[in-house]
Design an enzyme around this catalytic site. Structure first.
Site, PDB file in Angstrom:
ATOM      1  N   HIS A 180     -31.180  -4.563 -30.981  1.00  0.00           N
ATOM      2  CA  HIS A 180     -30.985  -3.145 -30.691  1.00  0.00           C
ATOM      3  C   HIS A 180     -31.530  -2.306 -31.842  1.00  0.00           C
ATOM      4  O   HIS A 180     -31.783  -2.797 -32.937  1.00  0.00           O
ATOM      5  CB  HIS A 180     -29.498  -2.817 -30.486  1.00  0.00           C
ATOM      6  CG  HIS A 180     -28.681  -2.908 -31.750  1.00  0.00           C
ATOM      7  ND1 HIS A 180     -28.295  -4.120 -32.316  1.00  0.00           N
ATOM      8  CD2 HIS A 180     -28.183  -1.940 -32.571  1.00  0.00           C
ATOM      9  CE1 HIS A 180     -27.596  -3.894 -33.404  1.00  0.00           C
ATOM     10  NE2 HIS A 180     -27.514  -2.581 -33.596  1.00  0.00           N
ATOM     11  N   HIS A 296     -41.603   7.804 -38.340  1.00  0.00           N
ATOM     12  CA  HIS A 296     -41.608   9.119 -38.958  1.00  0.00           C
ATOM     13  C   HIS A 296     -42.536  10.011 -38.142  1.00  0.00           C
ATOM     14  O   HIS A 296     -43.732   9.725 -38.019  1.00  0.00           O
ATOM     15  CB  HIS A 296     -42.091   9.043 -40.415  1.00  0.00           C
ATOM     16  CG  HIS A 296     -41.026   8.613 -41.363  1.00  0.00           C
ATOM     17  ND1 HIS A 296     -41.269   8.319 -42.694  1.00  0.00           N
ATOM     18  CD2 HIS A 296     -39.689   8.435 -41.185  1.00  0.00           C
ATOM     19  CE1 HIS A 296     -40.131   7.979 -43.277  1.00  0.00           C
ATOM     20  NE2 HIS A 296     -39.165   8.041 -42.385  1.00  0.00           N
ATOM     21  N   HIS A 310     -46.211   7.956 -37.561  1.00  0.00           N
ATOM     22  CA  HIS A 310     -46.421   6.626 -38.107  1.00  0.00           C
ATOM     23  C   HIS A 310     -45.105   5.872 -38.165  1.00  0.00           C
ATOM     24  O   HIS A 310     -44.022   6.463 -38.135  1.00  0.00           O
ATOM     25  CB  HIS A 310     -47.039   6.692 -39.518  1.00  0.00           C
ATOM     26  CG  HIS A 310     -46.223   7.453 -40.512  1.00  0.00           C
ATOM     27  ND1 HIS A 310     -46.200   8.836 -40.551  1.00  0.00           N
ATOM     28  CD2 HIS A 310     -45.399   7.038 -41.511  1.00  0.00           C
ATOM     29  CE1 HIS A 310     -45.412   9.245 -41.529  1.00  0.00           C
ATOM     30  NE2 HIS A 310     -44.899   8.160 -42.123  1.00  0.00           N
ATOM     31  N   HIS A 312     -42.943   2.712 -40.293  1.00  0.00           N
ATOM     32  CA  HIS A 312     -42.816   1.873 -41.478  1.00  0.00           C
ATOM     33  C   HIS A 312     -42.001   0.631 -41.124  1.00  0.00           C
ATOM     34  O   HIS A 312     -40.972   0.731 -40.451  1.00  0.00           O
ATOM     35  CB  HIS A 312     -42.065   2.612 -42.595  1.00  0.00           C
ATOM     36  CG  HIS A 312     -42.761   3.807 -43.131  1.00  0.00           C
ATOM     37  ND1 HIS A 312     -43.886   3.724 -43.924  1.00  0.00           N
ATOM     38  CD2 HIS A 312     -42.485   5.142 -43.008  1.00  0.00           C
ATOM     39  CE1 HIS A 312     -44.268   4.943 -44.279  1.00  0.00           C
ATOM     40  NE2 HIS A 312     -43.442   5.824 -43.724  1.00  0.00           N
ATOM     41  N   LYS A 325     -36.541 -10.368 -51.484  1.00  0.00           N
ATOM     42  CA  LYS A 325     -36.800  -9.496 -52.628  1.00  0.00           C
ATOM     43  C   LYS A 325     -35.545  -8.682 -52.924  1.00  0.00           C
ATOM     44  O   LYS A 325     -34.911  -8.140 -52.009  1.00  0.00           O
ATOM     45  CB  LYS A 325     -37.959  -8.549 -52.316  1.00  0.00           C
ATOM     46  CG  LYS A 325     -38.212  -7.501 -53.401  1.00  0.00           C
ATOM     47  CD  LYS A 325     -39.337  -6.577 -53.010  1.00  0.00           C
ATOM     48  CE  LYS A 325     -39.501  -5.438 -54.017  1.00  0.00           C
ATOM     49  NZ  LYS A 325     -39.858  -5.907 -55.363  1.00  0.00           N
ATOM     50  N   GLU A 331     -36.337  -2.049 -61.448  1.00  0.00           N
ATOM     51  CA  GLU A 331     -36.745  -1.360 -60.213  1.00  0.00           C
ATOM     52  C   GLU A 331     -35.754  -0.277 -59.814  1.00  0.00           C
ATOM     53  O   GLU A 331     -36.142   0.741 -59.245  1.00  0.00           O
ATOM     54  CB  GLU A 331     -36.924  -2.376 -59.090  1.00  0.00           C
ATOM     55  CG  GLU A 331     -38.089  -3.318 -59.333  1.00  0.00           C
ATOM     56  CD  GLU A 331     -38.336  -4.215 -58.146  1.00  0.00           C
ATOM     57  OE1 GLU A 331     -39.030  -3.791 -57.206  1.00  0.00           O
ATOM     58  OE2 GLU A 331     -37.817  -5.343 -58.154  1.00  0.00           O
TER      59      GLU A 331
END
Length: 360
Positions: A180, A296, A310, A312, A325, A331
């Site tokens: 979903h 987006h 677009h 992501h 990761k 970071e």
């Protein structure tokens, strides 16, 4: 004294190892959509890993949950015995529709600013089958999912912004294994979308052309980061990718700002292209590949000529089905970093089978 280049008194220069795409040395790449910089360190890709390993992502099994056809949800509502994509209002929404009550507002206080936040939240069950995520649906079924995205974003355009997204897999926080996605609407423009709006608007003002359209033309020439290309869509690992196997999906027609701008042919080709790159994802490590993804699109309103629709895709897996990761330490406190170059990631995804899913 301390060696200014290497940071200590004894460390020799790190050997520069040749890679297929470029000399293995640390570089920084800029994301033109957000202004963020990413450190790329390909010489670290072979470092040993003795850290956390996560359980294998869920198998493709039939389960019963609150999202199943005919199931009674925790608030007492009963799902219909749906046979295709099913949309309902989220029982535990982050944002609530306007109530008519006065919202808190502390505009005058610089250090303790607060604003009211209104909206609406929906769940999109892709199909009645708990064992068939998007890459295992037919193209026609995926067309139905995209059709619901288009319908809902069109109906909800009285809000400032509408976010379509999917969290796939427990590794990215998905709380229910039934395939979903979600749709959240906002009375405000969320921060990350503000960033993209700002940089696209600034570029359009300087160049007179759209940032992502110009970027796509250059990627189509270079081709080293493209993973999948259809009649109307291109999926690529962006030059500035933060996540190891991140994808950016763009339309091949200029001036497509929102999902509701898509033609029926573009919707059909999106479904075909999506099925292929999502199958590559699953085949890469022979697992149900986890990710967070979202569309987006231009905020609702006028003067949005600078925008390009677009999607992501942010998958956390790094080197296997169980090693992900982590964004931590440097970071979180300074700047994001990746080991695998975008070019190497794209090459590995292109090598994965786009048609024959490993589970079938």
């Amino acid at each position: 004294g301390i060696n200014a280049e290497y940071g200590d008194k004894t460390s020799p220069p790190f050997p520069r190892v040749d890679t297929p795409d470029r000399v293995a040395m640390a570089t920084r790449r800029r994301n033109p959509l957000t202004g963020e910089w990413i450190i790329v360190s390909p010489h670290r890709i072979s470092r040993p890993w003795q850290g956390e390993t996560s359980p294998q992502t869920q198998d493709f099994k039939k389960t019963t949950s609150y999202l199943s056809p005919g199931a009674t949800r925790s608030n007492g509502s009963t799902n219909p015995h749906y046979t295709s994509t099913y949309v309902f209002r989220n029982d535990f929404p982050c944002l609530l529709p306007p109530s008519g009550d006065e919202l808190p507002d502390e505009e005058g206080e610089e250090l303790f600013q607060s604003r009211g936040a209104e909206g609406d939240c929906f769940v999109v069950c892709f199909s009645p089958d708990s064992d068939r995520p998007l890459p295992l649906l037919s193209v026609e079924e995926i067309v139905g999912v995209v059709g619901e995205w288009v319908r809902m974003t069109t109906e909800l355009q009285h809000y400032t912004y509408t976010q379509v997204f999917e969290n796939k897999g427990a590794m990215v926080g998905c709380s229910n294994a039934h395939p979903h996605g979600q749709i959240w609407t906002c009375s405000f423009l969320p921060y990350l979308v503000q960033q993209e709006d700002h940089f696209q608007r600034e570029y359009y003002g300087r160049k007179g052309s759209r940032l992502l359209w110009d970027y796509l033309q250059k990627e189509l020439q270079k081709r080293d980061r493209i993973v999948e290309e259809g009649e109307s869509w291109v999926a690529m690992v962006p030059f500035w990718a933060k996540w190891p196997f991140e994808l950016l999906v763009l339309p091949k027609r200029d001036n497509v700002r929102r999902l509701r701008d898509l033609t029926s042919d573009e919707i059909s080709d999106l479904a075909r292209t999506m099925k292929r790159y999502l199958t590559r994802y699953d085949n890469l490590f022979s697992c149900s590949f986890p990710y967070s993804m979202g569309w987006h699109e231009a905020p609702n309103g006028s003067e949005m000529d600078h925008w390009t629709l677009h999607a992501h895709y942010y998958p956390p897996l790094l080197r296997s089905a169980t090693v992900k990761k982590h964004i931590a330490g440097f970071e979180m406190l300074a700047e994001c970093q990746r080991d695998l170059t975008a070019e190497s990631a794209a090459e590995r995804l292109r090598a994965a089978d786009p048609e024959n899913h490993f589970s079938t």
